[in-house]
Design a protein around this motif. Structure first.
Motif, PDB file in Angstrom:
ATOM      1  N   ASP A 133       0.847  -1.194   0.000  1.00  0.00           N
ATOM      2  CA  ASP A 133       0.000   0.000   0.000  1.00  0.00           C
ATOM      3  C   ASP A 133       0.885   1.246   0.000  1.00  0.00           C
ATOM      4  O   ASP A 133       1.358   1.676   1.060  1.00  0.00           O
ATOM      5  N   PRO A 134       1.108   1.847  -1.165  1.00  0.00           N
ATOM      6  CA  PRO A 134       1.964   3.041  -1.211  1.00  0.00           C
ATOM      7  C   PRO A 134       1.340   4.256  -0.539  1.00  0.00           C
ATOM      8  O   PRO A 134       2.007   5.286  -0.398  1.00  0.00           O
ATOM      9  N   GLN A 135       0.087   4.152  -0.114  1.00  0.00           N
ATOM     10  CA  GLN A 135      -0.577   5.279   0.560  1.00  0.00           C
ATOM     11  C   GLN A 135      -0.547   5.144   2.085  1.00  0.00           C
ATOM     12  O   GLN A 135      -1.307   5.804   2.787  1.00  0.00           O
ATOM     13  N   ASP A 191       7.725  15.421   8.592  1.00  0.00           N
ATOM     14  CA  ASP A 191       7.247  14.186   9.206  1.00  0.00           C
ATOM     15  C   ASP A 191       5.819  13.975   8.709  1.00  0.00           C
ATOM     16  O   ASP A 191       4.848  14.421   9.321  1.00  0.00           O
ATOM     17  N   GLY A 192       5.697  13.322   7.565  1.00  0.00           N
ATOM     18  CA  GLY A 192       4.396  13.172   6.931  1.00  0.00           C
ATOM     19  C   GLY A 192       4.088  11.739   6.582  1.00  0.00           C
ATOM     20  O   GLY A 192       4.824  10.813   6.938  1.00  0.00           O
ATOM     21  N   ASN A 193       2.992  11.557   5.869  1.00  0.00           N
ATOM     22  CA  ASN A 193       2.574  10.225   5.456  1.00  0.00           C
ATOM     23  C   ASN A 193       1.919  10.329   4.088  1.00  0.00           C
ATOM     24  O   ASN A 193       1.197  11.300   3.802  1.00  0.00           O
ATOM     25  N   THR A 223       5.641  16.420  -1.824  1.00  0.00           N
ATOM     26  CA  THR A 223       6.289  16.447  -0.511  1.00  0.00           C
ATOM     27  C   THR A 223       5.325  16.927   0.566  1.00  0.00           C
ATOM     28  O   THR A 223       4.452  17.764   0.308  1.00  0.00           O
ATOM     29  N   PRO A 224       5.467  16.414   1.783  1.00  0.00           N
ATOM     30  CA  PRO A 224       4.638  16.905   2.885  1.00  0.00           C
ATOM     31  C   PRO A 224       5.141  18.237   3.439  1.00  0.00           C
ATOM     32  O   PRO A 224       6.175  18.763   2.992  1.00  0.00           O
ATOM     33  N   ALA A 225       4.436  18.774   4.413  1.00  0.00           N
ATOM     34  CA  ALA A 225       4.810  20.047   5.032  1.00  0.00           C
ATOM     35  C   ALA A 225       6.174  19.948   5.706  1.00  0.00           C
ATOM     36  O   ALA A 225       6.630  18.871   6.078  1.00  0.00           O
TER      37      ALA A 225
END
Length: 282
Positions: A194-196, A211-213, A244-246
């Protein structure tokens, strides 16, 4: 499988990391990990080779290069909800697509060079998707996932002034030399169910900045591949950086902590390995 390329720049040879963390030489199986290897069903052929029969290679002091010689690099902008919010941008209604020069790719521990005249060089930890078969006008997300060979870590390094304030498209702030550290491994799709559901993290000088997902993506991997295939043909060996995440420097309060020579950037994605770059001046 965790596939990689090791050796001096321009002279890398293919290898595999076995379950015990030992480096296995693949030079007797394929000359390289590249578009030709993927297009010729190289992953299926490799899966049929008994790993314990592959020669063990001493990994002491061995440089790890990018795990693949890519074709084109397609990038997706503003694809995390928290990243769009931190930059003050509205959530896109369709994926924001731009291209990055393939020669930006370097190994996961190679230096990142700040371009001459740059004062706003930034970091971006990203999930990279490696295409394994031709994708053209895909009709469904199921077809899209079937075209994915595997996943890797990418640092979509960006020069924000070049990207946003110098006119034209984003490409000039994205395609400076060394601006796409890639690897350490190409992890085949069967190892990423699951790449999500993958955590992404990035540190600068030991300070956790991102630090994201991947669950926070606006457009998930399958939809990105399907969507991009409506506008360009994706070929084996092409790479998609999925956003990219925050936590990028651009989204921080002034004075923004853009990269300077001597900074150390470390980044990782769950199950896909870790990178470390020392920043230098071009």
């Amino acid at each position: 499988m965790r596939l990689l390329r090791v050796g001096a720049p321009g002279r890398e040879t293919p290898a595999l990391l076995d379950e015990d963390g030992r480096l296995r030489d693949l030079s007797g199986v394929t000359d390289d990990l590249d578009a030709a290897f993927l297009a010729a069903d190289g992953l299926a052929r490799l899966a049929a080779v008994p790993v314990d029969e592959l020669p063990v290679r001493d990994a002491t002091g061995v440089r790890v290069g990018a795990p693949l010689r890519p074709g084109k690099i397609v990038c997706i902008g503003l694809n995390y909800r928290d990243h769009a919010a931190e930059t003050g941008a509205a959530l896109p209604t369709e994926p924001v697509v731009f291209l990055k020069a393939p020669d930006t790719v370097v190994g996961p521990e190679d230096p990142v060079l700040i371009p001459r005249g740059s004062t706003r060089t930034d970091w971006e930890v990203e999930l990279a998707v490696v295409i394994g078969r031709r994708a053209r006008y895909l009709a469904s997300t199921e077809e899209a996932l079937a075209c994915v060979a595997g996943y890797a870590v990418a640092n979509d390094v960006s020069e924000r002034e070049f990207q946003l304030e110098r006119g034209g498209q984003w490409d000039k702030g994205k395609s400076c030399e060394t601006f796409n550290p890639f690897g350490p491994w190409l992890v085949t799709a069967d190892e990423v169910p699951d790449p999500q559901r993958l955590g992404l993290r990035l540190w600068v000088n030991g300070v956790l900045r991102q630090d994201g997902n991947t669950s926070d993506m606006v457009f998930p991997v399958a939809e990105i591949v399907r969507y991009v295939s409506q506008f360009m043909v994706l070929y084996p060996g092409d790479v998609i950086n999925t956003g990219t995440p925050a936590g990028v420097a651009l989204g921080q309060p002034d004075p923004k902590p853009y990269l300077t020579a001597g900074d150390v950037v470390e980044l990782e994605i769950d199950g896909l390995g870790r990178q470390r770059q020392v920043v230098a001046q071009a």
